[in-house]
Design an enzyme around this catalytic site. Structure first.
Site, PDB file in Angstrom:
ATOM      1  N   ASP A  13      25.846  64.641 -84.438  1.00  0.00           N
ATOM      2  CA  ASP A  13      26.839  64.934 -85.301  1.00  0.00           C
ATOM      3  C   ASP A  13      26.453  65.350 -86.539  1.00  0.00           C
ATOM      4  O   ASP A  13      26.994  64.892 -87.616  1.00  0.00           O
ATOM      5  CB  ASP A  13      27.914  63.749 -85.402  1.00  0.00           C
ATOM      6  N   HIS A  43      30.011  70.141 -79.605  1.00  0.00           N
ATOM      7  CA  HIS A  43      29.698  70.811 -81.139  1.00  0.00           C
ATOM      8  C   HIS A  43      31.059  71.458 -81.414  1.00  0.00           C
ATOM      9  O   HIS A  43      31.766  72.009 -80.678  1.00  0.00           O
ATOM     10  CB  HIS A  43      28.883  71.909 -80.961  1.00  0.00           C
TER      11      HIS A  43
END
Length: 337
Positions: A13, A43
């Site tokens: 992240d 993503h």
């Protein structure tokens, strides 16, 4: 011309999607190849104001001139991949995608095992995508491979051969790694880790290139590390502090709230060493200091922003060459030569 590997420097992240999209736009690689575990890493890519949440297709897909490759070391869930190909039809992903013949295949039974294992699901916080059980089957030599799946046949190819031939021709190649270094099975916060290594060395192996072919390793750090699930988090801040700073986030794959912390310089130094980092990319500097939002020249950053970057360089010994100051591609400071 270079071969560049992009690696997450924390627990995932970190905003690798934005950095990869920028590199694809700026450097125009002939191939964007994905290494890593499989669909347990999500993503988010923003194109012209529209967000795409993807788990299998390389995040460099907005560059329509690039071949998109999934390396042999990556686990593929055909159901997830085919849905993404359809979702990204306007980008002609299906015409440009190469799935290596030897990618391991996640089947429904792997997902069922993953979600039913109380130890993994409750104590460690697995994503439930079947990656761990599939990797167990791969080690036991009983896992189905991509070459055995009829629906994947239009996309099959030899990723290692294609990448090495591109490098022989002097073309740019970008390798994107998933997850983050601190989730590595070997070097992460075991047992709260993923089911394989997640450092630059493994990403090179995943796509089938030797270490001498790698020119640059860019480690991506978010200005405030986050983590989904259980496990050690030395600089974690209280939930109330994260809310006060407007740093509340949710995981792309799991939808779970991310834990938030302060930047950890000691861990950053270790991560750079593990990956042999040649460059650092910093994301969300605008969240660290709102005055940095949208700035595209380093000299225009606030003193607080500059001091933060300088301290990272001092502590790690690695230059910060890319700085993201907002979600759009143009909101990036590029200090590369």
């Amino acid at each position: 011309m270079t071969c560049t590997i992009v690696v997450g420097g924390q627990w995932g992240d970190e905003g690798k999607g934005k950095i990869i999209s920028y590199l694809c736009s700026k450097d125009n690689p002939s191939i964007v190849a994905r290494g890593g575990v499989g669909p347990n890493a999500g993503h988010t890519v923003e194109v012209n104001g529209k967000k795409y949440g993807i788990r299998m297709v390389p995040t460099g897909f907005p560059n329509r001139a690039s071949i998109l490759a999934i390396g042999a070391g990556v686990l593929v869930d055909p159901e997830v991949l085919l849905k993404e190909i359809e979702m990204l039809n306007e980008f002609r992903v299906g015409e440009r995608l190469i799935v290596d013949y030897n990618c391991g295949i996640i089947e429904s039974r792997h997902r069922e095992i993953d979600r039913s294992d109380n130890h993994l699901a409750k104590e460690i916080g697995t994503t439930g995508t079947g990656c761990g059980p599939a990797n167990v089957d791969r080690v036991m030599r009983v896992l189905k491979l991509a070459k055995d799946v009829e629906s994947l046949k239009p996309y099959l190819g030899d990723v290692s051969e294609r990448i090495n031939e591109a490098l022989d021709r002097g073309e740019n190649v970008l390798i994107e790694g998933t997850q983050g270094t601190l989730l590595s099975l070997y070097h992460g916060t075991y047992p709260y880790v993923t089911s394989k290594d997640t450092t630059a060395s493994s990403f090179a192996a995943d796509v089938g290139i030797g270490p001498t072919r790698v020119d640059e390793v860019i480690v991506v750090f978010k200005s405030y590390p986050t983590r989904v699930g259980e496990g050690p988090f030395p600089t974690e801040m209280p939930i109330e502090e994260a809310e006060r700073l407007n740093l509340v986030e949710y995981g792309t794959v799991t939808g779970r709230r991310r834990r938030v912390g302060y930047f950890d310089y000691k861990l950053a130094r270790r991560v750079c060493r593990l990956n042999g980092a040649t460059q650092i990319a910093i994301t969300c500097l605008d969240k660290y200091d709102r005055r940095c939002y949208g700035i595209t020249r380093y000299e225009d950053l606030s003193e607080k922003g500059k001091s933060f970057i300088e301290k990272i360089e001092e502590e790690t010994g690695v230059p910060v060459t890319l700085v993201s100051t907002g979600p759009e591609l143009h909101q990036t400071i590029d200090r590369r030569e």
